[in-house]
Design a protein around this motif. Sequence first.
Motif, short mmCIF file in Angstrom:
data_model
loop_
_atom_site.label_atom_id
_atom_site.label_comp_id
_atom_site.label_asym_id
_atom_site.label_seq_id
_atom_site.Cartn_x
_atom_site.Cartn_y
_atom_site.Cartn_z
N ARG A 166 53.00 37.49 40.44
CA ARG A 166 51.79 38.29 40.63
C ARG A 166 50.61 37.51 40.04
O ARG A 166 50.48 37.38 38.83
N SER A 183 45.23 46.38 37.28
CA SER A 183 45.00 45.02 37.76
C SER A 183 43.92 44.34 36.93
O SER A 183 44.05 43.17 36.54
N HIS A 237 44.10 40.90 34.61
CA HIS A 237 43.26 39.74 34.91
C HIS A 237 42.42 39.29 33.71
O HIS A 237 41.75 38.26 33.79
N PRO A 278 40.38 40.57 40.74
CA PRO A 278 41.33 41.68 40.52
C PRO A 278 41.60 42.56 41.73
O PRO A 278 42.68 43.17 41.81
N ASP A 318 44.80 41.48 44.59
CA ASP A 318 46.03 41.52 43.79
C ASP A 318 47.09 42.20 44.64
O ASP A 318 46.78 43.16 45.37
#
Length: 645
Positions: free
Chosen positions: A119, A249, A253, A517, A520
């Motif tokens: 990820r 997310s 980040h 972000p 994602d």
Amino acid sequence: MCGIAGTYRWPDGKAVTDRLTETLAHRGPDGSGTYAHSLGDGEVHLGHRRLAILDLSGTGAQPMVSDGLALTYNGELYNAPELRAELEGAGVRFRGTSDTEVLLQAWRRWGTDCLPRLRGMFAFGIFDERTGELVLARDQLGIKPLFLLRRGEGLVFASELKALAAVTGGSLEVDPAALVASLLYYWVPDSRCAFRGAEKLPPGTWLSCRPDGSVRRGRFWDLREVAAEGQERARSGDVPDLAAVVEESTRRHLLSDVPVATFLSGGLDSSYLTALAARDRPGVPAYTIGFRAEDARFEAMPDDLRYARRVAERFGVNLREIEIAPDVQELLPRMTYHLDEPVGDPAAINTFLICSAAREAGVKVMLSGMGADELFAGYRKHLANLIAVRYRRVPGPVRHSVAAAVDRLPVATRRRGLRSVRFAKRFLTFAGLPEETAFRRSYTLYDREELIGLLDPDLAPAVDDVLTEHADVYHDNALDDFVNRMCLADARMFLPGLNLAYTDRSSMAASTEVRVPYVDVEVVRAAFAVPGARKIAGRQGKAVLKEAATTVLPKEIVYRPKGLFSAPLRAWMSRDLAPLVREVVDDGLLVRSGFLRREALARMVAEDAAGQRDHSKHLWHVLTLEHWYRDATSRAGHDSPTSTA
């Protein structure tokens, strides 16, 4: 974030890899390294330029070599802590704290099966000394670039196309079809490359080279499948908690061992991320841009700066304002060089200048709101195409009268641009067309006849090929939701081909990492589980994202008119760049070579100057294409892009 390069059974591989790595120095000023290994009658070489973000010590240096595996890697893994814990539970011992080492050990344990588990954003090359296999891989959504060139049983790869061009001695030939595509879109699609023979590794795929000369390719993530799964989730009522997904997310980040800042335009996307980041990092710095007052007034640009100031004050953000009043004649060739391919979006200049200012202040990492418009239907074109469906039901004579009236209106006066007229004229160019054609026409620069009229007549087949490719991509899905069909097409073409590409290249030109972000894998899964009717509600684009953002932001920010991360092109073209435009039309290399027709260009300039039509974007891209082509052909030693041999 780094620059990676390498050769596999390539003549003079060490010298080539050294030069590749040197060309990428701006991507990684914190360190460099190379790796070499014999391979039968050849060799493999890996190069790396480091921008140190995680584990600033020597244990994070690359190429990283451990027990027969050698890795050169560009990117960030935001789930590295979980992967590390799982690997440690299986008995793996780590030397340092970098995500590079996590990736290397994940590959050792799972091979290509590790790829869908990653990820983040990444492009890497990993070599196995025992088998002699080199594998290249690129992240699911194409955030990080990876260019490659194959000749015989050899291969060379790098983070930037200019690096490949530099080491091939000018032997790379310009691909005229790619230039045709760039004129249509004002960028080169990810499926094409500006030089023949070179290619971009597609997002969500890997490529393997073996000593026996065999090459294999595989796909580990397919956006079409994700969209189809999302549609099924939406039908079953399993709509995700978008606010929770975006917040999670954004938090991931922020993973960094160096300071992180944000872009803050004052629009929804960047304001939402900045507010979330400020929760986790109080006092986080943010950067915003403004324009010379006369330029902004001529362009009729909204006052984004006052909204950025409101957000900064409300969330205790340290806002740094940058006025964009660049010497565009000086910046144009510089940006053309760094962008690698012809890219006609002036937002690349904004990104470069913001990142340069951040870097001077000691900031290496920035968060951007890139991707939200594509995934949640936030562009004007998305709403316009929905309105066009209703417009096509209006009787033909009425539509004809409306079009004739709008055509007579000017797009600008001597002192001010008329945005509403520009939008109306633009809308009428596609409103009456079928779905895919209308969608394409709503964001590309020319229709088929206009583009053919601008080009050498021999390139007409290339125009048709480019248009067919767009139609094929647009229709290549099983979605029955019009809004999500548009979002999927954008996520497959517009996002990696333009926005992620210029963001990476402009930011890395300033030795700065930009994280996205919204782009994602979990946010994307959530986005396609949202029905189109919740993305565009009434005349509100990104409605579902706005609903999520109201949990953090005041409504006057969430529901303000859409901002622009662009530039005052009409002002630049009519003032700063007018002499350069005349030079390109009268004696440009593209005109002299026959690729572009002088008469068609001159007509565009005249219509734009008269305020009859707004061709500022078209002419800006012609300038970028001219500068790119001059540089490309000076290296290659030829000056005709129309040859199809």
